[in-house]
Motif scaffolding. Structure first.
Motif, PDB file in Angstrom:
ATOM      1  N   ASP A 155     -66.187  28.068 107.877  1.00 32.97           N
ATOM      2  CA  ASP A 155     -67.619  27.969 107.727  1.00 32.97           C
ATOM      3  C   ASP A 155     -68.022  26.377 107.484  1.00 32.97           C
ATOM      4  OD1 ASP A 155     -67.977  30.261 108.861  1.00 32.97           O
ATOM      5  OD2 ASP A 155     -68.986  31.268 107.060  1.00 32.97           O
ATOM      6  N   THR A 156     -67.537  25.968 106.201  1.00 32.22           N
ATOM      7  CA  THR A 156     -67.397  24.733 105.593  1.00 32.22           C
ATOM      8  C   THR A 156     -67.257  23.518 106.691  1.00 32.22           C
ATOM      9  OG1 THR A 156     -67.564  25.566 103.346  1.00 32.22           O
ATOM     10  CG2 THR A 156     -67.170  23.203 103.634  1.00 32.22           C
ATOM     11  N   ALA A 157     -65.839  23.874 106.989  1.00 31.43           N
ATOM     12  CA  ALA A 157     -65.256  23.179 107.986  1.00 31.43           C
ATOM     13  C   ALA A 157     -66.109  22.657 109.185  1.00 31.43           C
ATOM     14  CB  ALA A 157     -63.996  23.354 108.255  1.00 31.43           C
ATOM     15  N   ARG A 158     -66.740  23.707 109.715  1.00 34.46           N
ATOM     16  CA  ARG A 158     -67.394  23.706 110.977  1.00 34.46           C
ATOM     17  C   ARG A 158     -68.713  22.849 110.512  1.00 34.46           C
ATOM     18  NH1 ARG A 158     -66.539  27.142 115.317  1.00 34.46           N
ATOM     19  NH2 ARG A 158     -68.748  26.895 115.861  1.00 34.46           N
ATOM     20  N   LYS A 159     -69.093  23.258 109.396  1.00 29.05           N
ATOM     21  CA  LYS A 159     -70.473  22.284 108.827  1.00 29.05           C
ATOM     22  C   LYS A 159     -70.428  21.005 108.787  1.00 29.05           C
ATOM     23  CE  LYS A 159     -72.793  26.172 106.832  1.00 29.05           C
ATOM     24  NZ  LYS A 159     -73.243  26.853 105.474  1.00 29.05           N
ATOM     25  N   MET A 180     -57.228  26.933 111.434  1.00 31.51           N
ATOM     26  CA  MET A 180     -57.367  27.286 109.846  1.00 31.51           C
ATOM     27  C   MET A 180     -56.562  28.315 109.322  1.00 31.51           C
ATOM     28  SD  MET A 180     -59.189  26.628 107.442  1.00 31.51           S
ATOM     29  CE  MET A 180     -60.864  25.869 107.704  1.00 31.51           C
ATOM     30  N   ALA A 181     -56.099  29.102 110.352  1.00 26.36           N
ATOM     31  CA  ALA A 181     -55.198  30.193 109.647  1.00 26.36           C
ATOM     32  C   ALA A 181     -54.054  29.721 109.229  1.00 26.36           C
ATOM     33  CB  ALA A 181     -54.882  31.272 110.904  1.00 26.36           C
ATOM     34  N   THR A 182     -53.387  28.544 109.599  1.00 23.65           N
ATOM     35  CA  THR A 182     -52.094  27.978 109.326  1.00 23.65           C
ATOM     36  C   THR A 182     -52.349  27.205 108.108  1.00 23.65           C
ATOM     37  OG1 THR A 182     -51.230  28.067 111.848  1.00 23.65           O
ATOM     38  CG2 THR A 182     -50.378  26.416 109.950  1.00 23.65           C
ATOM     39  N   GLN A 189     -63.427  23.597  99.085  1.00 25.21           N
ATOM     40  CA  GLN A 189     -62.589  22.344  99.017  1.00 25.21           C
ATOM     41  C   GLN A 189     -61.592  22.340 100.194  1.00 25.21           C
ATOM     42  OE1 GLN A 189     -60.415  21.441  95.442  1.00 25.21           O
ATOM     43  NE2 GLN A 189     -58.801  20.191  96.461  1.00 25.21           N
ATOM     44  N   VAL A 190     -60.952  23.306 100.621  1.00 26.42           N
ATOM     45  CA  VAL A 190     -60.086  23.558 101.765  1.00 26.42           C
ATOM     46  C   VAL A 190     -61.078  23.146 103.001  1.00 26.42           C
ATOM     47  CG1 VAL A 190     -58.965  24.914 103.359  1.00 26.42           C
ATOM     48  CG2 VAL A 190     -58.618  24.963 101.051  1.00 26.42           C
ATOM     49  N   GLY A 191     -62.524  23.948 103.285  1.00 23.40           N
ATOM     50  CA  GLY A 191     -63.213  23.732 104.374  1.00 23.40           C
ATOM     51  C   GLY A 191     -63.600  22.085 104.692  1.00 23.40           C
ATOM     52  N   GLN A 192     -63.883  21.361 103.220  1.00 23.51           N
ATOM     53  CA  GLN A 192     -64.329  20.142 103.342  1.00 23.51           C
ATOM     54  C   GLN A 192     -62.965  19.156 103.766  1.00 23.51           C
ATOM     55  OE1 GLN A 192     -65.863  19.131  99.470  1.00 23.51           O
ATOM     56  NE2 GLN A 192     -67.857  20.351  99.837  1.00 23.51           N
ATOM     57  N   ALA A 193     -61.945  19.436 103.644  1.00 20.76           N
ATOM     58  CA  ALA A 193     -60.684  18.642 103.660  1.00 20.76           C
ATOM     59  C   ALA A 193     -60.286  18.517 105.281  1.00 20.76           C
ATOM     60  CB  ALA A 193     -59.341  19.035 103.011  1.00 20.76           C
ATOM     61  N   VAL A 194     -60.347  20.217 105.525  1.00 20.05           N
ATOM     62  CA  VAL A 194     -59.963  20.380 107.230  1.00 20.05           C
ATOM     63  C   VAL A 194     -61.122  19.942 108.095  1.00 20.05           C
ATOM     64  CG1 VAL A 194     -59.404  22.197 108.743  1.00 20.05           C
ATOM     65  CG2 VAL A 194     -58.660  22.277 106.528  1.00 20.05           C
ATOM     66  N   GLY A 195     -62.232  19.768 107.661  1.00 17.65           N
ATOM     67  CA  GLY A 195     -63.548  19.357 108.380  1.00 17.65           C
ATOM     68  C   GLY A 195     -63.374  17.960 108.459  1.00 17.65           C
ATOM     69  N   ALA A 196     -62.929  17.174 107.344  1.00 19.40           N
ATOM     70  CA  ALA A 196     -62.883  15.651 107.458  1.00 19.40           C
ATOM     71  C   ALA A 196     -61.734  15.299 108.495  1.00 19.40           C
ATOM     72  CB  ALA A 196     -62.580  15.282 106.152  1.00 19.40           C
ATOM     73  N   LEU A 197     -60.472  16.232 108.200  1.00 24.38           N
ATOM     74  CA  LEU A 197     -59.509  15.910 109.169  1.00 24.38           C
ATOM     75  C   LEU A 197     -59.915  16.032 110.630  1.00 24.38           C
ATOM     76  CD1 LEU A 197     -56.427  15.262 109.303  1.00 24.38           C
ATOM     77  CD2 LEU A 197     -55.883  17.744 108.819  1.00 24.38           C
ATOM     78  N   ALA A 198     -60.405  17.091 111.020  1.00 21.00           N
ATOM     79  CA  ALA A 198     -61.111  17.417 112.455  1.00 21.00           C
ATOM     80  C   ALA A 198     -61.903  16.532 112.971  1.00 21.00           C
ATOM     81  CB  ALA A 198     -61.788  18.530 112.365  1.00 21.00           C
ATOM     82  N   THR A 199     -62.393  15.546 112.119  1.00 21.49           N
ATOM     83  CA  THR A 199     -63.169  14.344 112.728  1.00 21.49           C
ATOM     84  C   THR A 199     -62.327  13.143 112.909  1.00 21.49           C
ATOM     85  OG1 THR A 199     -63.650  13.368 110.510  1.00 21.49           O
ATOM     86  CG2 THR A 199     -65.241  15.032 111.230  1.00 21.49           C
ATOM     87  N   GLU A 200     -60.811  13.175 112.551  1.00 24.64           N
ATOM     88  CA  GLU A 200     -60.163  11.917 113.035  1.00 24.64           C
ATOM     89  C   GLU A 200     -58.857  12.267 113.646  1.00 24.64           C
ATOM     90  OE1 GLU A 200     -58.789  10.439 109.293  1.00 24.64           O
ATOM     91  OE2 GLU A 200     -60.794  10.125 108.371  1.00 24.64           O
ATOM     92  N   THR A 201     -58.496  13.440 113.712  1.00 30.14           N
ATOM     93  CA  THR A 201     -57.084  13.796 114.383  1.00 30.14           C
ATOM     94  C   THR A 201     -57.417  13.805 115.804  1.00 30.14           C
ATOM     95  OG1 THR A 201     -55.435  15.407 114.264  1.00 30.14           O
ATOM     96  CG2 THR A 201     -57.447  16.319 114.192  1.00 30.14           C
ATOM     97  N   ALA A 246     -52.653  13.030 108.065  1.00 35.91           N
ATOM     98  CA  ALA A 246     -51.611  13.919 107.609  1.00 35.91           C
ATOM     99  C   ALA A 246     -51.701  13.420 105.871  1.00 35.91           C
ATOM    100  CB  ALA A 246     -50.401  13.721 108.130  1.00 35.91           C
ATOM    101  N   GLU A 247     -51.686  12.305 105.645  1.00 41.75           N
ATOM    102  CA  GLU A 247     -51.668  11.999 104.076  1.00 41.75           C
ATOM    103  C   GLU A 247     -52.843  12.567 103.562  1.00 41.75           C
ATOM    104  OE1 GLU A 247     -48.940   9.334 106.209  1.00 41.75           O
ATOM    105  OE2 GLU A 247     -50.870   9.850 106.594  1.00 41.75           O
ATOM    106  N   LYS A 248     -53.981  12.136 104.164  1.00 43.49           N
ATOM    107  CA  LYS A 248     -55.224  12.725 103.680  1.00 43.49           C
ATOM    108  C   LYS A 248     -55.441  14.119 103.361  1.00 43.49           C
ATOM    109  CE  LYS A 248     -57.842   8.613 105.664  1.00 43.49           C
ATOM    110  NZ  LYS A 248     -58.792   8.270 106.639  1.00 43.49           N
ATOM    111  N   ALA A 249     -55.257  14.874 104.328  1.00 45.13           N
ATOM    112  CA  ALA A 249     -55.197  16.241 104.376  1.00 45.13           C
ATOM    113  C   ALA A 249     -54.336  16.971 103.150  1.00 45.13           C
ATOM    114  CB  ALA A 249     -54.464  16.977 105.684  1.00 45.13           C
TER     115      ALA A 249
END
Length: 492
Positions: free
Chosen positions: A98-102, A157-159, A224-236, A398-401
């Motif tokens: 949910d955090t990553a989606r937000k 997200m599951a991985t 923390q995981v949600g924020q990191a994956v969400g930030a990654l999703a805006t770039e990958t 990758a490095e940021k994540a």
């Protein structure tokens, strides 16, 4: 029962006034007398449904019942979300998603239309034809996806949860230990009179709060995981750009919005950019499909590194002293970038070496194959390859994540070493010989080989290598049973 305050009614010994029901649990009336029904309900959920009346009274004495009703309703909603049941005990995966989606929603995330899907389908069809010419690895034949950022979050997200679970477990233990240390110190130094009900010591209070602390830690790490994956999703730009097998169905997936963002300022036609990135992603998908051992090895290396990670408990204790321990969001902010000790253990160094080597081999191979597949077809192939290398060298997704989730930073120089090795192997043994380097983890290049790629190329295909291949074939044949005629040399 603990000692009663002096102003307590003398008739409280009447059994009808006992604040516990027949099962020994606190009655609703008893909790209602101490706390408002709304707060009593939240506290009961956080502590597993069993709230000690003494703890309820202590919280009331601290002023929790004076919370503004509107603020209380907001707090109830946040707490219910944070402490909801989850798919893993280590951290709140639902909250992380949910955090990553937000996070991606706040950055901007549009639904991908049919036109974008058609453009990707066409790009992938072209990419697969070009790859057929330069590698014997076959496409798995899975459909393509044009994903929004939120769809990438859902698909991967599951991985991510599997990768970071060992860290979440370590953080949970560290937070719990830090809280216990603080309460023990309070007990030893003596608490201010009236802070806790008479007869209740800090250890007993901690026992009541254990379920809440566990969920608080899970919520903190989930954020923390949600924020990191969400930030990654805006770039990958694609499903597996980070070099890990994040997409379970082996499909070729691109994120059109991020592809367009990547193309800005390059001076290259968007169609060329889309095809070039489709070639890279399709090559990576073929590799993960045709070399079944590399994906699990990558995941195992990340988990091995994370499992032995050293949590900085001193900094956690300092953070807990400076923020409201009941506010999971404040805790997460205070602990951001403060969780990990800088010195890796020997086990971590070994896992890190494996991870860097495998990631470098994957991306180096993709670099070489993508160049071979596009250089005769895309006029700006070389410029696009250089753009990818610059993106990676300056700290790509990758490095940021990894740095945000497991305190791990990758060294981009290893990727160039790996590309040089695969190119040299191809020059001497051809494309088939290049790809044969993936035949088995025992014959695949090592970290030492990345330091001496020409030495590896000279040794590859020698009698020593042939003897090893023959020994492996013999072992496979000995393990065959009648009816196993179709078993391949790789055991599949």
């Amino acid at each position: 029962m603990p000692d009663l305050p002096p102003d307590h009614d003398d008739q409280s010994d009447d059994p009808s006034d006992d604040p516990r029901d027949e099962s020994g649990r606190p009655s609703d009336d008893a909790l209602g007398d101490a706390l408002s029904p709304e707060i009593a309900e939240v506290l009961a959920r956080l502590t597993g449904g069993e709230v000690d009346p003494d703890l309820a009274k202590a919280l009331k004495d601290m002023g929790i019942d004076q919370v503004d009703p509107a603020m209380l309703q907001m707090m109830v909603g946040q707490m219910q979300s944070m402490f909801a049941s989850t798919d893993t005990d280590a951290f709140n995966l639902t909250l992380a998603t949910d955090t990553a989606r937000k996070t991606v929603s706040e950055a901007g995330d549009a639904v991908v239309g049919e036109a974008a899907q058609r453009q990707l389908d066409q790009a992938v069809q072209v990419a697969e034809l070009w790859l057929d010419e330069v590698t014997a690895f076959e496409a798995p034949g899975i459909s393509t996806h044009a994903w929004s950022r939120a769809e990438w979050v859902e698909a991967t997200m599951a991985t991510w949860g599997t990768l970071v679970e060992p860290v979440a477990e370590g953080v949970g233990r560290a937070v719990g230990d830090a809280m216990r240390t603080q309460l023990q110190q309070l007990g030893e130094s003596g608490l201010p009179e009236g802070l806790l009900p008479a007869g209740m010591d800090p250890a007993a209070m901690l026992g009541q709060m254990e379920p809440m602390l566990a969920k608080m830690s899970g919520a903190m790490f989930g954020l923390q995981v949600g924020q990191a994956v969400g930030a990654l999703a805006t770039e990958t730009v694609s499903g597996t750009e980070v070099g890990l097998p994040l997409v379970a169905d082996r499909s070729v997936a691109l994120l059109p919005a991020n592809v367009e963002a990547f193309a800005e300022g390059l001076g290259v036609d968007l169609d060329q950019v889309r095809i070039y990135l489709a070639v890279r992603e399709a090559a990576r998908v073929r590799l993960f499909s045709e070399v079944p051992w590399i994906g699990p090895q990558l995941v195992a290396a990340v988990r091995d590194y994370a499992r032995d990670i050293s949590i900085d408990t001193d900094r956690i204790e300092s953070a807990l002293q400076s923020v409201d321990a009941s506010d999971a969001t404040a805790l997460q902010s205070a602990l951001q970038d403060q969780l990990f000790r800088p010195d890796p253990s020997p086990a971590q160094r070994a896992a890190l070496a494996r991870l860097e080597t495998y990631l470098a081999l994957v991306e180096g191979w993709v670099d070489v194959v993508a160049d071979r597949a596009t250089r005769e077809h895309l006029p700006q192939s070389a410029a696009l390859g250089e753009a990818v290398r610059r993106r990676r060298a300056t700290g790509g997704p990758a490095e940021k994540a990894f740095a945000g989730l497991v305190g791990l930073e990758l060294r981009p120089r290893r990727l160039r070493d790996a590309a040089n090795l695969w190119a040299a192997l191809e020059a001497k043994h051809g494309p088939d010989g290049r790809d044969a380097g993936w035949g088995h983890p025992d014959v695949a290049p090592t970290g030492a080989d990345l330091d001496d790629p020409l030495g590896y190329v000279e040794r590859f295909g020698t009698s020593e290598s042939a003897d090893l291949d023959a020994a492996l074939d013999q072992l496979l044949r000995e393990g065959e049973t009648p009816g196993d005629d179709e078993t391949g040399a790789d055991g599949r």
